[in-house]
Design a protein around this motif. Structure first.
Motif, mmCIF file in Angstrom:
data_model
loop_
_atom_site.group_PDB
_atom_site.id
_atom_site.type_symbol
_atom_site.label_atom_id
_atom_site.label_comp_id
_atom_site.label_asym_id
_atom_site.label_seq_id
_atom_site.Cartn_x
_atom_site.Cartn_y
_atom_site.Cartn_z
ATOM 1 N N ARG A 1 0.848 -1.187 0.000
ATOM 2 C CA ARG A 1 0.000 0.000 0.000
ATOM 3 C C ARG A 1 0.888 1.241 0.000
ATOM 4 N NH1 ARG A 1 -5.512 -0.817 0.823
ATOM 5 N NH2 ARG A 1 -5.897 -3.050 0.496
ATOM 6 N N ILE A 2 0.466 2.249 -0.792
ATOM 7 C CA ILE A 2 1.285 3.439 -0.996
ATOM 8 C C ILE A 2 0.484 4.687 -0.623
ATOM 9 C CG2 ILE A 2 2.621 4.779 -2.666
ATOM 10 C CD1 ILE A 2 3.758 1.967 -2.136
ATOM 11 N N ALA A 3 1.050 5.514 0.232
ATOM 12 C CA ALA A 3 0.387 6.748 0.652
ATOM 13 C C ALA A 3 0.256 7.717 -0.522
ATOM 14 C CB ALA A 3 1.177 7.407 1.777
ATOM 15 N N ALA A 4 -0.817 8.476 -0.511
ATOM 16 C CA ALA A 4 -1.004 9.515 -1.518
ATOM 17 C C ALA A 4 0.073 10.585 -1.368
ATOM 18 C CB ALA A 4 -2.388 10.138 -1.375
ATOM 19 N N GLU A 5 0.258 11.373 -2.408
ATOM 20 C CA GLU A 5 1.307 12.391 -2.402
ATOM 21 C C GLU A 5 1.159 13.353 -1.234
ATOM 22 O OE1 GLU A 5 3.213 15.754 -5.431
ATOM 23 O OE2 GLU A 5 1.792 14.266 -6.181
ATOM 24 N N ASP A 6 -0.089 13.676 -0.887
ATOM 25 C CA ASP A 6 -0.331 14.630 0.200
ATOM 26 C C ASP A 6 -0.712 13.934 1.506
ATOM 27 O OD1 ASP A 6 -2.796 13.694 -0.597
ATOM 28 O OD2 ASP A 6 -3.767 15.663 -0.633
ATOM 29 N N GLN A 7 -0.391 12.658 1.631
ATOM 30 C CA GLN A 7 -0.716 11.863 2.819
ATOM 31 C C GLN A 7 0.588 11.505 3.541
ATOM 32 O OE1 GLN A 7 -2.512 7.989 2.015
ATOM 33 N NE2 GLN A 7 -4.054 8.351 3.588
ATOM 34 N N TYR A 8 0.678 11.871 4.812
ATOM 35 C CA TYR A 8 1.918 11.683 5.562
ATOM 36 C C TYR A 8 1.687 10.751 6.744
ATOM 37 C CZ TYR A 8 3.580 15.376 2.570
ATOM 38 O OH TYR A 8 3.924 16.109 1.464
ATOM 39 N N VAL A 9 2.772 10.456 7.457
ATOM 40 C CA VAL A 9 2.667 9.409 8.472
ATOM 41 C C VAL A 9 1.696 9.797 9.579
ATOM 42 C CG1 VAL A 9 4.532 10.018 10.092
ATOM 43 C CG2 VAL A 9 4.108 7.621 9.536
ATOM 44 N N SER A 10 1.586 11.066 9.937
ATOM 45 C CA SER A 10 0.622 11.462 10.961
ATOM 46 C C SER A 10 -0.807 11.191 10.503
ATOM 47 C CB SER A 10 0.786 12.940 11.325
ATOM 48 O OG SER A 10 0.487 13.778 10.223
ATOM 49 N N ASP A 11 -1.070 11.333 9.204
ATOM 50 C CA ASP A 11 -2.405 11.033 8.668
ATOM 51 C C ASP A 11 -2.732 9.553 8.845
ATOM 52 O OD1 ASP A 11 -2.837 13.708 7.623
ATOM 53 O OD2 ASP A 11 -1.402 13.192 6.065
ATOM 54 N N ILE B 1 1.689 9.554 24.695
ATOM 55 C CA ILE B 1 1.569 9.082 23.309
ATOM 56 C C ILE B 1 2.975 8.764 22.817
ATOM 57 C CG2 ILE B 1 0.807 9.609 20.968
ATOM 58 C CD1 ILE B 1 -1.025 11.789 22.242
ATOM 59 N N ILE B 2 3.162 7.533 22.335
ATOM 60 C CA ILE B 2 4.447 7.100 21.796
ATOM 61 C C ILE B 2 4.238 6.692 20.348
ATOM 62 C CG2 ILE B 2 6.325 5.418 21.964
ATOM 63 C CD1 ILE B 2 5.594 5.095 24.952
ATOM 64 N N VAL B 3 4.959 7.331 19.446
ATOM 65 C CA VAL B 3 4.885 6.969 18.028
ATOM 66 C C VAL B 3 6.238 6.449 17.572
ATOM 67 C CG1 VAL B 3 4.537 7.776 15.665
ATOM 68 C CG2 VAL B 3 3.044 8.600 17.502
ATOM 69 N N ALA B 4 6.251 5.254 17.016
ATOM 70 C CA ALA B 4 7.459 4.672 16.437
ATOM 71 C C ALA B 4 7.408 4.861 14.927
ATOM 72 C CB ALA B 4 7.545 3.187 16.776
ATOM 73 N N THR B 5 8.366 5.615 14.402
ATOM 74 C CA THR B 5 8.404 5.842 12.957
ATOM 75 C C THR B 5 9.803 6.264 12.528
ATOM 76 O OG1 THR B 5 7.362 6.991 11.089
ATOM 77 C CG2 THR B 5 7.695 8.275 13.109
ATOM 78 N N PRO C 1 7.802 19.494 14.799
ATOM 79 C CA PRO C 1 7.253 18.785 15.952
ATOM 80 C C PRO C 1 7.130 17.281 15.717
ATOM 81 C CG PRO C 1 5.483 19.877 14.751
ATOM 82 C CD PRO C 1 6.770 20.344 14.136
ATOM 83 N N SER C 2 7.063 16.532 16.806
ATOM 84 C CA SER C 2 6.980 15.084 16.720
ATOM 85 C C SER C 2 5.642 14.646 16.123
ATOM 86 C CB SER C 2 7.138 14.468 18.109
ATOM 87 O OG SER C 2 6.012 14.764 18.918
ATOM 88 N N THR C 3 5.647 13.448 15.567
ATOM 89 C CA THR C 3 4.397 12.860 15.070
ATOM 90 C C THR C 3 3.419 12.654 16.213
ATOM 91 O OG1 THR C 3 5.704 11.723 13.373
ATOM 92 C CG2 THR C 3 3.438 10.971 13.703
ATOM 93 N N ALA C 4 3.939 12.262 17.371
ATOM 94 C CA ALA C 4 3.072 12.057 18.535
ATOM 95 C C ALA C 4 2.333 13.333 18.910
ATOM 96 C CB ALA C 4 3.902 11.552 19.715
ATOM 97 N N SER C 5 3.004 14.473 18.786
ATOM 98 C CA SER C 5 2.348 15.738 19.130
ATOM 99 C C SER C 5 1.265 16.094 18.123
ATOM 100 C CB SER C 5 3.376 16.869 19.237
ATOM 101 O OG SER C 5 3.895 17.218 17.962
ATOM 102 N N ARG C 6 1.406 15.641 16.873
ATOM 103 C CA ARG C 6 0.359 15.879 15.877
ATOM 104 C C ARG C 6 -0.885 15.057 16.199
ATOM 105 N NH1 ARG C 6 0.759 20.029 15.378
ATOM 106 N NH2 ARG C 6 -0.699 20.027 13.635
ATOM 107 N N ILE C 7 -0.683 13.848 16.721
ATOM 108 C CA ILE C 7 -1.824 13.030 17.151
ATOM 109 C C ILE C 7 -2.533 13.718 18.315
ATOM 110 C CG2 ILE C 7 -2.484 10.840 18.229
ATOM 111 C CD1 ILE C 7 -0.230 9.514 16.653
ATOM 112 N N GLN C 8 -1.759 14.226 19.270
ATOM 113 C CA GLN C 8 -2.356 14.951 20.408
ATOM 114 C C GLN C 8 -3.187 16.124 19.915
ATOM 115 O OE1 GLN C 8 -1.418 18.291 21.530
ATOM 116 N NE2 GLN C 8 -3.090 18.144 23.024
ATOM 117 N N ALA C 9 -2.643 16.872 18.967
ATOM 118 C CA ALA C 9 -3.353 18.043 18.466
ATOM 119 C C ALA C 9 -4.653 17.652 17.767
ATOM 120 C CB ALA C 9 -2.452 18.822 17.504
ATOM 121 N N HIS C 10 -4.604 16.578 16.972
ATOM 122 C CA HIS C 10 -5.807 16.175 16.222
ATOM 123 C C HIS C 10 -6.926 15.750 17.157
ATOM 124 C CE1 HIS C 10 -8.195 14.462 12.941
ATOM 125 N NE2 HIS C 10 -8.475 13.487 13.798
ATOM 126 N N PHE C 11 -6.603 14.932 18.154
ATOM 127 C CA PHE C 11 -7.642 14.406 19.044
ATOM 128 C C PHE C 11 -7.877 15.310 20.257
ATOM 129 C CE2 PHE C 11 -6.259 10.575 16.756
ATOM 130 C CZ PHE C 11 -7.487 10.090 16.339
#
Length: 330
Positions: A46-56, A79-83, A91-101
């Motif tokens: 599976r391949i992410a779209a051009e505008d789709q990133y790991v936080s998505d 929140i722990i994100v392994a990537t 900012p960290s990916t984990a902080s993007r998850i915090q912001a979204h939720f």
């Protein structure tokens, strides 16, 4: 044995919509479906779209987990994100998850342990909870490896795909999931699997600095086939168990032929092994949760079973965990 107070309570995964088949790769490089399947066991990725990133991808996996198990993540306190493919250095990916939720009063951090990242994240969650520092930890393993793969290199472009998996780990006074752990590093082998950063050299060796993932597959294969069975043996010995006492072995889905060799050397039947490699490829930190999801989806993985997870990869790092599976059956 670990005196664990931490329990897995939910799992959710996500893969992008776009499928990259072996036939598609035949149009990009000198390869064939027969060659790829014979050497890797892979058929699709599976391949992410051009505008789709790991936080998505992370957000989608967490959302699916919430919807499947009706869990509340508002009380998550870490929140722990392994990537290895974050949207940003910070900012960290984990902080993007915090912001979204919009989770209040939670810590957040990314873990860089490549293909061992998800098991490292679970190990950290168990330690934080059992040690009394936290009560509810969200662990996510996710990658968009397609964004750092060289699609002119036939040795690597057939291997990698994108995906994400999220697990909720909670305090439980009476029933911890974590039985034993085996964690280690062979840093001398780091040059065999890397993506260059600010330095152009690693242990005196000049690196490729084009931004793509670089792998010496032969050396990584030899290290994994030697190291993982030994780690499995250590885990079982700590638990006073034998191979036949395991319900499921879930190694990092790097390559089906590698997994076959690991199982053969470790005397673990392949039919007791869960993988995600055939239709998702090597998704690094996401491969183990995707394999667990495959087992859940077809009813093989059930509450109360004994499951051995073993992540291994860039670093070179490894992290094995023996668990009592505690995610409720749906």
């Amino acid at each position: 044995m670990l005196n664990s107070k931490a329990k897995l309570t939910a799992l959710g995964t996500y893969v992008p919509e776009r499928i990259l088949t072996n036939a598609d790769l035949e149009k990009l490089v000198d390869t064939s479906d027969e060659w790829i399947v014979q050497r890797t066991g892979m058929r699709e990725r599976r391949i992410a779209a051009e505008d789709q990133y790991v936080s998505d991808l992370c957000i989608q996996a967490v959302t699916r987990m919430i919807n499947l198990y009706n869990v509340n993540i508002n009380e998550v306190d870490m929140i722990i994100v392994a990537t290895s493919t974050p949207d940003y250095y910070f900012p960290s990916t984990a902080s993007r998850i915090q912001a979204h939720f919009k989770i209040s009063d939670t810590g957040s951090m990314d873990v860089s342990a490549a293909c061992a990242g998800f098991t490292y994240g679970l190990h950290l969650a168990n330690g934080l909870i059992t040690g009394g520092l936290h009560r509810k930890v969200l662990v996510v393993g996710a990658e968009t490896l397609s964004k750092i793969t060289d699609y002119t290199d036939r040795t690597t472009c057939v291997l990698f795909g994108d995906g994400a998996g999220a697990a909720l780990v909670e305090y439980d006074e009476n029933e911890g999931s974590f039985l034993t752990a085996d964690i280690g590093t062979y840093g001398q082998g780091g040059v065999h699997l890397y993506r260059a950063g600010l330095s152009d050299y690693l242990d005196g060796e000049k690196l490729q600095t084009n931004g793509f993932l670089v792998q010496n597959g032969r050396e990584v294969y030899k290290w994994a086939v030697r190291s993982v069975p030994a780690g499995v043996e250590r885990l079982l010995e700590q638990a006073g168990m034998k191979n036949e006492d395991l319900d499921w072995f879930v190694p990092h889905s790097a390559n089906l032929r590698m997994i076959e060799s690991i199982c053969e050397r470790g005397a673990i039947p392949l039919e007791k092994t869960l993988t995600s490699v055939e239709f998702y490829g090597n998704t690094s930190a996401a491969s183990i949760p995707l394999a667990l999801q495959c087992g859940l989806d077809d009813g093989r993985l059930r509450y109360g079973q004994r499951v051995l997870l073993y992540g291994f990869g860039g670093g070179l790092t490894y992290a094995g965990l023996l668990l009592k599976w505690s995610v409720p059956d749906l």
